[in-house]
Design a protein around this motif. Structure first.
Motif, short mmCIF file in Angstrom:
data_model
loop_
_atom_site.label_atom_id
_atom_site.label_comp_id
_atom_site.label_asym_id
_atom_site.label_seq_id
_atom_site.Cartn_x
_atom_site.Cartn_y
_atom_site.Cartn_z
N ASP A 130 11.17 56.75 -8.13
CA ASP A 130 11.94 57.07 -9.33
C ASP A 130 12.80 55.92 -9.83
N SER A 131 12.62 54.72 -9.30
CA SER A 131 13.20 53.55 -9.95
C SER A 131 12.42 53.32 -11.24
N ARG A 132 13.09 52.93 -12.29
CA ARG A 132 12.46 52.94 -13.61
C ARG A 132 12.21 51.55 -14.19
N VAL A 133 11.27 51.52 -15.12
CA VAL A 133 11.04 50.34 -15.96
C VAL A 133 11.13 50.79 -17.41
N TYR A 134 11.99 50.12 -18.17
CA TYR A 134 12.15 50.39 -19.59
C TYR A 134 11.67 49.18 -20.41
N ARG A 135 11.27 49.48 -21.64
CA ARG A 135 11.00 48.40 -22.60
C ARG A 135 11.76 48.70 -23.88
N LEU A 136 12.45 47.70 -24.39
CA LEU A 136 13.11 47.80 -25.69
C LEU A 136 12.32 46.95 -26.67
N ARG A 137 11.82 47.59 -27.70
CA ARG A 137 11.10 46.86 -28.75
C ARG A 137 11.74 47.22 -30.09
N GLU A 138 12.30 46.20 -30.73
CA GLU A 138 13.07 46.41 -31.95
C GLU A 138 14.21 47.38 -31.65
N GLN A 139 14.23 48.56 -32.21
CA GLN A 139 15.33 49.49 -31.95
C GLN A 139 14.84 50.78 -31.29
N LYS A 140 13.82 50.63 -30.47
CA LYS A 140 13.28 51.78 -29.74
C LYS A 140 13.23 51.46 -28.25
N LEU A 141 13.88 52.33 -27.47
CA LEU A 141 13.85 52.21 -26.01
C LEU A 141 12.78 53.14 -25.47
N GLU A 142 11.90 52.61 -24.62
CA GLU A 142 10.80 53.39 -24.05
C GLU A 142 10.86 53.35 -22.53
N GLN A 143 10.77 54.50 -21.90
CA GLN A 143 10.63 54.54 -20.45
C GLN A 143 9.16 54.46 -20.12
N LEU A 144 8.77 53.36 -19.48
CA LEU A 144 7.36 53.09 -19.20
C LEU A 144 6.86 53.77 -17.94
N THR A 145 7.76 54.27 -17.11
CA THR A 145 7.37 54.84 -15.82
C THR A 145 7.65 56.34 -15.78
N PHE A 146 6.84 57.02 -15.00
CA PHE A 146 7.02 58.45 -14.74
C PHE A 146 7.79 58.60 -13.43
N ASP A 147 8.91 59.33 -13.47
CA ASP A 147 9.70 59.53 -12.24
C ASP A 147 8.91 60.40 -11.26
N HIS A 148 8.66 59.88 -10.08
CA HIS A 148 8.03 60.69 -9.03
C HIS A 148 9.13 61.46 -8.31
N SER A 149 9.68 62.41 -9.02
CA SER A 149 10.77 63.23 -8.51
C SER A 149 10.41 64.69 -8.69
N LEU A 150 11.08 65.55 -7.93
CA LEU A 150 10.78 66.97 -8.00
C LEU A 150 11.03 67.52 -9.40
N VAL A 151 12.13 67.12 -10.01
CA VAL A 151 12.45 67.67 -11.33
C VAL A 151 11.43 67.23 -12.37
N TRP A 152 10.99 65.96 -12.33
CA TRP A 152 10.00 65.50 -13.31
C TRP A 152 8.64 66.14 -13.06
N GLU A 153 8.24 66.26 -11.80
CA GLU A 153 6.94 66.84 -11.50
C GLU A 153 6.88 68.31 -11.95
N MET A 154 7.96 69.06 -11.72
CA MET A 154 7.97 70.46 -12.11
C MET A 154 8.00 70.61 -13.63
N GLN A 155 8.72 69.75 -14.31
CA GLN A 155 8.72 69.80 -15.76
C GLN A 155 7.36 69.40 -16.33
N ALA A 156 6.73 68.40 -15.71
CA ALA A 156 5.42 67.96 -16.18
C ALA A 156 4.35 69.03 -15.98
N SER A 157 4.54 69.89 -14.98
CA SER A 157 3.57 70.96 -14.73
C SER A 157 3.63 72.04 -15.79
N GLY A 158 4.71 72.05 -16.60
CA GLY A 158 4.86 73.05 -17.63
C GLY A 158 5.47 74.35 -17.15
N GLN A 159 5.82 74.44 -15.88
CA GLN A 159 6.37 75.67 -15.32
C GLN A 159 7.88 75.78 -15.49
#
Length: 453
Positions: A130-159
């Motif tokens: 869950d350490s992250r990599v971000y990219r800032l391009r112009e005025q948009k911040l993007e999280q390039l990585t998916f957190d391998h965490s319980l909260v992200w996995e459960m949210q990604a499952s749609g449940q």
């Protein structure tokens, strides 16, 4: 006489133990190419690792990751950067696992690992945890990585929805994937990502993201140069309690030295890429189906002998289309648990029963944020400086505020002239100067400086 090599980037790094930890279990690595030839061969490499484990286990795990990943990447024989960087992460995983197995005190130790690889015209991100990599391009911040965490996995499952009571109750610090606890790990690979002059990247441990929200992060990344940015972000984290170690790497592509792709390298990448559908397959599919239509029309006009040719052309086009579809969709499988991934594997070069090295193509960015400079961030920095002033007066600290006052006055002038970018930079410099005064004070301690903001 040839011009000296310019790496084309500006970067800064800072790691801090935080306000509540006895030791720093984070580690990082910066490997900037020393020549243009070396850059075209291997690029620039950056790693952040956040260790986990009792005693010194987490510290050792992150240290192994930050050392082994660059060491193996720069020495391995793979020409393909995808194979080289994912193989390097797997080598680090095996080394951490073996060390943990050999010593009971290090049993089950682990670490996250987020790696950014900058190559001519492209970037790759290899990621576990869950350490992250971000990219800032112009005025948009993007999280390039998916957190391998319980909260992200459960949210990604749609449940579970993030705003639901259950979603808010899930612990945010439980990770589902890391290097070390198992003999094998699935490494997420993002890329190739195009690079542009002015792009900014940030690698960080969760000590930062737990205390600084993405809106603040985007604005500060947009406005501040890397050296000032990492210092301000670490200070913000610590003033807000600093419950964890914080490590930040900031990288800015300063010119087009590293964004241009030499023609021979571009051609080689096109030949090697297993992630981009072949234009030849698309051309073959279209040509065959046009032929099938033509033969079919001729057959319909009274020449039945062309019916077989139409069928053959249609089947050949369908085969080409199927191969194209497989190559197109396979890298874009949804990430989640290892069992749900459509992974590509590369065999280990070790003999015997070494585990397969699994990796999966992601489809980041996963979240986007507006990084337009805002008064909110400017005012937040001002209020924290004001809070520091009040605390220093209450505790009778003898601090010199002249530099801070001068910077804040200039910030107000810039704000009046509606130069918000400059105002935020000056306010950040004032904040950094105030924190420097605090660090110099003889009574500076974790309990004294942990201002409740």
């Amino acid at each position: 006489m040839t011009d000296p090599w310019q790496p084309g980037i500006v970067h800064a790094a800072l790691s801090h133990v935080g306000m509540r930890r006895a030791n720093n279990q984070d580690a990082f690595a910066v490997s900037v190419a020393k020549s243009g030839e070396r850059f075209h061969e291997r690029g620039h490499l950056f790693v952040v690792a956040d260790g986990m484990g009792a005693h010194a286990a987490g510290e050792l795990a992150s240290q192994i990751a930050s050392e082994r990943i660059p060491m193996h990447y720069f020495s391995c024989s793979h020409d393909d950067p995808e194979l080289a960087i994912t193989d390097a992460v797997h080598v680090a995983n095996e080394a951490i696992f073996e060390r943990g197995r050999s010593n009971p005190e290090f049993h089950n130790m682990g670490t996250t690992a987020s790696t950014l690889l900058l190559l001519p015209g492209f970037a790759y991100v290899a990621h576990v945890g869950d350490s992250r990599v971000y990219r800032l391009r112009e005025q948009k911040l993007e999280q390039l990585t998916f957190d391998h965490s319980l909260v992200w996995e459960m949210q990604a499952s749609g449940q579970v929805h993030s705003d639901s009571p259950l979603g808010k109750s899930i612990p945010k610090n439980v990770i589902t994937r890391s290097l070390g606890p198992s003999t094998d790990v699935v490494v997420d690979l993002e890329g190739p990502l195009t690079t542009r002059p002015g792009d900014r990247y940030l690698l960080c441990s969760d000590g930062l993201t737990g205390q600084v929200d993405d809106g603040e992060l985007g604005v500060l990344m947009h406005c501040l140069p890397p050296e000032l940015m990492v210092q301000v972000l670490v200070d913000l984290t610590n003033l807000r309690g600093g419950p964890d170690n914080t490590t930040i790497l900031a990288i800015e592509i300063s010119d087009d030295t590293i964004t241009a792709v030499p023609p021979e390298l571009a051609a080689r990448r096109r030949r090697r890429s297993g992630n981009t559908p072949s234009r030849a397959l698309l051309f073959t599919m279209g040509f065959c189906w046009l032929g099938a239509i033509g033969f079919g029309l001729v057959a319909a006009m009274g020449n039945p002998k062309f019916t077989g040719s139409a069928v053959v052309a249609f089947i050949l086009g369908a085969i080409a289309g199927a191969v194209w579809a497989i190559r197109f969709w396979r890298p874009r499988s949804r990430r989640g648990s290892a069992s749900s991934l459509s992974v590509q594997t590369t065999g280990s070069r070790r003999s015997g029963s070494a585990p397969a090295r699994s990796w999966a193509h992601g489809h980041g960015p996963y979240r986007q944020f507006d990084a337009t400079p805002s008064l909110d961030v400017h005012d937040q920095l001002w209020s924290m400086i004001d809070e520091l002033r009040q605390t220093s007066e209450r505790k009778h600290w003898m601090l010199d505020w002249k530099e801070v006052d001068a910077l804040q006055q200039r910030a107000e002038e810039a704000k009046t002239k509606k130069r918000l970018d400059a105002a935020i930079v000056l306010q950040a410099e004032a904040f950094a100067a105030a924190m420097q005064q605090l660090r110099k004070h003889e009574d500076d301690s974790a309990s004294d400086t942990a201002v409740d903001l």
